[in-house]
Enzyme design. Structure first.
Site, mmCIF file in Angstrom:
data_model
loop_
_atom_site.group_PDB
_atom_site.id
_atom_site.type_symbol
_atom_site.label_atom_id
_atom_site.label_comp_id
_atom_site.label_asym_id
_atom_site.label_seq_id
_atom_site.Cartn_x
_atom_site.Cartn_y
_atom_site.Cartn_z
ATOM 1 N N SER A 1 -12.673 -3.722 1.438
ATOM 2 C CA SER A 1 -13.261 -3.037 2.773
ATOM 3 C C SER A 1 -14.563 -2.767 2.712
ATOM 4 O O SER A 1 -15.272 -2.303 1.778
ATOM 5 C CB SER A 1 -12.401 -1.860 2.690
ATOM 6 O OG SER A 1 -10.999 -1.902 2.779
ATOM 7 N N LYS B 1 -4.033 5.729 9.169
ATOM 8 C CA LYS B 1 -4.689 6.037 7.690
ATOM 9 C C LYS B 1 -5.542 7.157 8.220
ATOM 10 O O LYS B 1 -6.416 7.487 9.072
ATOM 11 C CB LYS B 1 -5.822 5.051 7.490
ATOM 12 C CG LYS B 1 -6.377 5.402 5.994
ATOM 13 C CD LYS B 1 -7.210 3.844 5.528
ATOM 14 C CE LYS B 1 -7.868 4.238 4.074
ATOM 15 N NZ LYS B 1 -8.765 3.284 3.616
ATOM 16 N N ARG C 1 0.867 -1.226 -0.037
ATOM 17 C CA ARG C 1 -0.005 -0.050 0.084
ATOM 18 C C ARG C 1 0.793 1.299 0.000
ATOM 19 O O ARG C 1 1.808 1.548 0.804
ATOM 20 C CB ARG C 1 -0.900 -0.062 1.269
ATOM 21 C CG ARG C 1 -1.728 1.225 1.284
ATOM 22 C CD ARG C 1 -2.739 1.158 2.691
ATOM 23 N NE ARG C 1 -3.415 2.128 2.663
ATOM 24 C CZ ARG C 1 -3.315 3.278 3.220
ATOM 25 N NH1 ARG C 1 -2.015 3.726 3.938
ATOM 26 N NH2 ARG C 1 -4.204 4.300 3.393
#
Length: 211
Positions: free
Chosen positions: A106, A135, A37
Site C-alpha cells: 500500500s 476500512k 483480510r
C-alpha cells in the site's frame, strides 16, 4: 497473471458469508486475485481460512494474497502477501520470502511508491484512492491525480483501492490503474458472482478504450 479485478474478502461486509465462500463466488465471477483480510481472527483460524482459499484459487487459476501476515501466507502456500505502510518493510519481507513470491505494498504518495518499488515490491496499491467505509482508519482518498502521478513514476502494476464502484471504475482505469481492489463493491452485494462479473466487464471495456 493480471491484477484487473482484485477482491478482498470480509465476512462482516460479506453478510456473514465465510471468507472461503466469498472467494469461491468472486472467482466464479472472474476475479483475478483474492486477498484474505481479517484483523479479528487468531493466527490459527486465519491459517485455516487461508488453506481453504488456497484450494479455491488454485482450482480457478487466480492469485491468492494474504493481507499483512507473511507467516500465514507462507505457511498456507499463498502466492503472496500485501503489506501496509505500517507493516513489515517490503525489503525485509523480500529477504525472507522465497523466489517468485508476490509482495504488494500500500502506498500513499509518489515517494512511497518509488520506495516500495526499490525495495522489491511486485505491485503497489494507492490506498485509499477514494474515501471508503470499508476500512475505519483509511482517511480521505488521495484521488485520481495522485493515481496518475504514481503511474508516471513507477513501472510496476498499479492497483487502486478504496471507494471503487461500478460507477467510477472506468475513470480509475483511465487514470492509469492496471486494476482495482474492492471489498463492498463485490462481497457486499447479494450476488457476489454477478457483481464481480459486471465489474470485470467494466474494467475490460475501460482498458480497451484506453488503448
Amino acid at each position: 497473471m493480471g491484477y484487473d479485478l482484485y477482491v478482498i474478502t470480509d465476512e462482516e461486509i460479506g453478510r456473514g458469508r465465510s471468507h472461503a465462500e466469498l472467494a469461491r463466488r468472486a472467482v466464479a465471477g472472474g476475479a483475478d486475485v483474492i486477498q484474505l483480510r481479517d484483523k479479528r481472527l487468531s493466527g490459527r483460524d486465519l491459517f485455516r481460512a487461508a488453506v481453504a482459499i488456497r484450494g479455491i484459487t488454485a482450482d480457478a487459476g487466480a492469485l491468492f494474497i494474504v493481507n499483512d501476515r507473511l507467516d500465514v501466507a507462507l505457511a498456507a502456500g499463498a502466492d503472496g502477501v500485501h503489506l501496509g505502510e505500517n507493516d513489515l518493510p517490503v525489503g525485509e519481507a523480500r529477504r525472507i520470502a522465497p523466489p517468485g513470491f508476490i509482495i504488494g505494498a500500500s502506498v500513499s504518495s509518489v515517494a512511497t511508491a518509488v520506495r516500495a518499488a526499490a525495495e522489491g515490491a511486485d505491485y503497489v496499491a494507492l490506498s485509499p484512492t477514494f474515501a471508503t467505509a470499508s476500512k475505519d482508519d483509511a482517511g480521505p482518498g488521495y484521488g485520481l491525480t495522485m493515481l496518475a502521478e504514481i503511474r508516471a513514476a513507477v513501472s510496476l502494476p498499479l492497483v487502486a483501492i478504496g471507494g471503487i464502484t461500478a460507477a467510477n471504475v472506468a475513470g480509475v482505469i483511465a487514470a492509469g490503474a492496471d486494476g482495482v481492489a474492492v471489498i463492498s463493491a463485490v462481497v457486499g452485494e447479494d450476488d457476489v458472482t454477478a457483481a464481480a462479473r459486471d465489474l470485470r466487464a467494466r474494467i475490460t471495456a475501460a482498458k480497451a478504450g484506453r488503448r
